[in-house]
Design a protein around this motif. Structure first.
Motif, PDB file in Angstrom:
ATOM      1  N   LYS A 160       0.854  -1.171   0.000  1.00  0.00           N
ATOM      2  CA  LYS A 160       0.000   0.000   0.000  1.00  0.00           C
ATOM      3  C   LYS A 160       0.895   1.228   0.000  1.00  0.00           C
ATOM      4  CE  LYS A 160      -3.249  -0.183   3.077  1.00  0.00           C
ATOM      5  NZ  LYS A 160      -4.128   0.017   4.242  1.00  0.00           N
ATOM      6  N   GLY A 161       0.520   2.228  -0.774  1.00  0.00           N
ATOM      7  CA  GLY A 161       1.312   3.446  -0.811  1.00  0.00           C
ATOM      8  C   GLY A 161       0.771   4.445  -1.796  1.00  0.00           C
ATOM      9  N   ARG A 162       1.525   5.509  -2.001  1.00  0.00           N
ATOM     10  CA  ARG A 162       1.131   6.578  -2.912  1.00  0.00           C
ATOM     11  C   ARG A 162       1.833   6.399  -4.250  1.00  0.00           C
ATOM     12  NH1 ARG A 162      -2.000  10.468  -2.712  1.00  0.00           N
ATOM     13  NH2 ARG A 162      -2.304  10.301  -0.488  1.00  0.00           N
ATOM     14  N   LEU A 163       1.067   6.520  -5.327  1.00  0.00           N
ATOM     15  CA  LEU A 163       1.621   6.475  -6.675  1.00  0.00           C
ATOM     16  C   LEU A 163       2.242   7.842  -6.955  1.00  0.00           C
ATOM     17  CD1 LEU A 163       1.707   4.444  -9.070  1.00  0.00           C
ATOM     18  CD2 LEU A 163      -0.248   5.673 -10.016  1.00  0.00           C
ATOM     19  N   VAL A 164       3.546   7.854  -7.203  1.00  0.00           N
ATOM     20  CA  VAL A 164       4.268   9.117  -7.415  1.00  0.00           C
ATOM     21  C   VAL A 164       5.004   9.077  -8.743  1.00  0.00           C
ATOM     22  CG1 VAL A 164       4.558   9.584  -4.942  1.00  0.00           C
ATOM     23  CG2 VAL A 164       6.321   8.314  -6.154  1.00  0.00           C
ATOM     24  N   GLU A 165       5.352  10.260  -9.237  1.00  0.00           N
ATOM     25  CA  GLU A 165       6.144  10.353 -10.458  1.00  0.00           C
ATOM     26  C   GLU A 165       7.533   9.795 -10.162  1.00  0.00           C
ATOM     27  OE1 GLU A 165       7.526  13.744 -13.663  1.00  0.00           O
ATOM     28  OE2 GLU A 165       5.944  14.197 -12.227  1.00  0.00           O
TER      29      GLU A 165
ATOM     30  N   SER B 105      14.928   6.823 -14.430  1.00  0.00           N
ATOM     31  CA  SER B 105      14.474   6.520 -15.789  1.00  0.00           C
ATOM     32  C   SER B 105      13.926   5.107 -15.850  1.00  0.00           C
ATOM     33  CB  SER B 105      15.636   6.675 -16.762  1.00  0.00           C
ATOM     34  OG  SER B 105      16.653   5.745 -16.457  1.00  0.00           O
ATOM     35  N   GLY B 106      13.177   4.824 -16.885  1.00  0.00           N
ATOM     36  CA  GLY B 106      12.668   3.461 -17.069  1.00  0.00           C
ATOM     37  C   GLY B 106      11.178   3.322 -16.815  1.00  0.00           C
ATOM     38  N   GLN B 107      10.611   4.168 -15.978  1.00  0.00           N
ATOM     39  CA  GLN B 107       9.177   4.114 -15.717  1.00  0.00           C
ATOM     40  C   GLN B 107       8.672   5.518 -15.393  1.00  0.00           C
ATOM     41  OE1 GLN B 107      11.251   2.181 -13.511  1.00  0.00           O
ATOM     42  NE2 GLN B 107      11.422   3.789 -11.990  1.00  0.00           N
ATOM     43  N   ALA B 108       7.394   5.737 -15.650  1.00  0.00           N
ATOM     44  CA  ALA B 108       6.804   7.065 -15.415  1.00  0.00           C
ATOM     45  C   ALA B 108       6.375   7.224 -13.954  1.00  0.00           C
ATOM     46  CB  ALA B 108       5.603   7.268 -16.333  1.00  0.00           C
ATOM     47  N   VAL B 109       5.911   6.123 -13.342  1.00  0.00           N
ATOM     48  CA  VAL B 109       5.424   6.173 -11.963  1.00  0.00           C
ATOM     49  C   VAL B 109       6.019   5.047 -11.139  1.00  0.00           C
ATOM     50  CG1 VAL B 109       3.236   7.345 -12.471  1.00  0.00           C
ATOM     51  CG2 VAL B 109       3.341   4.849 -12.577  1.00  0.00           C
ATOM     52  N   GLU B 110       5.986   5.227  -9.829  1.00  0.00           N
ATOM     53  CA  GLU B 110       6.422   4.207  -8.883  1.00  0.00           C
ATOM     54  C   GLU B 110       5.569   4.354  -7.632  1.00  0.00           C
ATOM     55  OE1 GLU B 110      10.544   5.282  -8.699  1.00  0.00           O
ATOM     56  OE2 GLU B 110      10.223   6.795  -7.156  1.00  0.00           O
ATOM     57  N   ILE B 111       5.636   3.371  -6.758  1.00  0.00           N
ATOM     58  CA  ILE B 111       4.858   3.419  -5.521  1.00  0.00           C
ATOM     59  C   ILE B 111       5.792   3.717  -4.359  1.00  0.00           C
ATOM     60  CG2 ILE B 111       3.413   2.111  -3.914  1.00  0.00           C
ATOM     61  CD1 ILE B 111       2.449   0.453  -6.317  1.00  0.00           C
ATOM     62  N   GLN B 112       5.449   4.782  -3.615  1.00  0.00           N
ATOM     63  CA  GLN B 112       6.160   5.126  -2.387  1.00  0.00           C
ATOM     64  C   GLN B 112       5.447   4.362  -1.272  1.00  0.00           C
ATOM     65  OE1 GLN B 112       8.813   7.559  -2.431  1.00  0.00           O
ATOM     66  NE2 GLN B 112       9.230   6.613  -0.474  1.00  0.00           N
ATOM     67  N   ALA B 113       6.047   3.270  -0.820  1.00  0.00           N
ATOM     68  CA  ALA B 113       5.396   2.367   0.128  1.00  0.00           C
ATOM     69  C   ALA B 113       5.153   3.020   1.483  1.00  0.00           C
ATOM     70  CB  ALA B 113       6.228   1.102   0.320  1.00  0.00           C
ATOM     71  N   SER B 114       3.975   2.711   2.037  1.00  0.00           N
ATOM     72  CA  SER B 114       3.663   3.185   3.379  1.00  0.00           C
ATOM     73  C   SER B 114       3.259   2.017   4.263  1.00  0.00           C
ATOM     74  CB  SER B 114       2.539   4.236   3.335  1.00  0.00           C
ATOM     75  OG  SER B 114       1.392   3.741   2.723  1.00  0.00           O
TER      76      SER B 114
END
Length: 94
Positions: free
Chosen positions: A76-81, A85-94
């Motif tokens: 679970k986390g926030r989808l952030v920019e 490089s390599g991907q547009a978004v990633e998940i900042q885990a909480s």
């Protein structure tokens, strides 16, 4: 209380940053240092992985050690920019 519904990685990779998300899948790789771990997660909905960024201050050290290639995770986390490089978004885990 509203529960968070799982979103498939294929859909997550096409979403705009900012949403609180729940992703489930298997660990492809894990790398990082003492402060942060980067986990590549895949659920089979696409050949692409989504990167999970986990600040080690927020998680128990024993939990981080148990995350190995092939482990099953619900994150679970926030989808952030993505900064890298390599991907547009990633998940900042909480």
């Amino acid at each position: 209380m509203e529960s968070l519904q799982r979103t498939k990685i294929k859909a997550l990779l096409q979403m705009e940053p900012g949403a609180e998300v729940l992703a489930k899948g298997w660990v492809r790789t894990k790398r990082g240092n003492k402060q942060v771990k980067f986990i590549a997660l895949n659920d089979g909905s696409t050949i692409n992985n989504i990167q999970i960024v986990a600040n080690t201050d927020l998680f128990d050290e024993e939990l981080i050690k148990r995350i190995t290639t092939g482990a099953s995770l619900a994150v679970k986390g926030r989808l952030v920019e993505s900064v890298g490089s390599g991907q547009a978004v990633e998940i900042q885990a909480s």
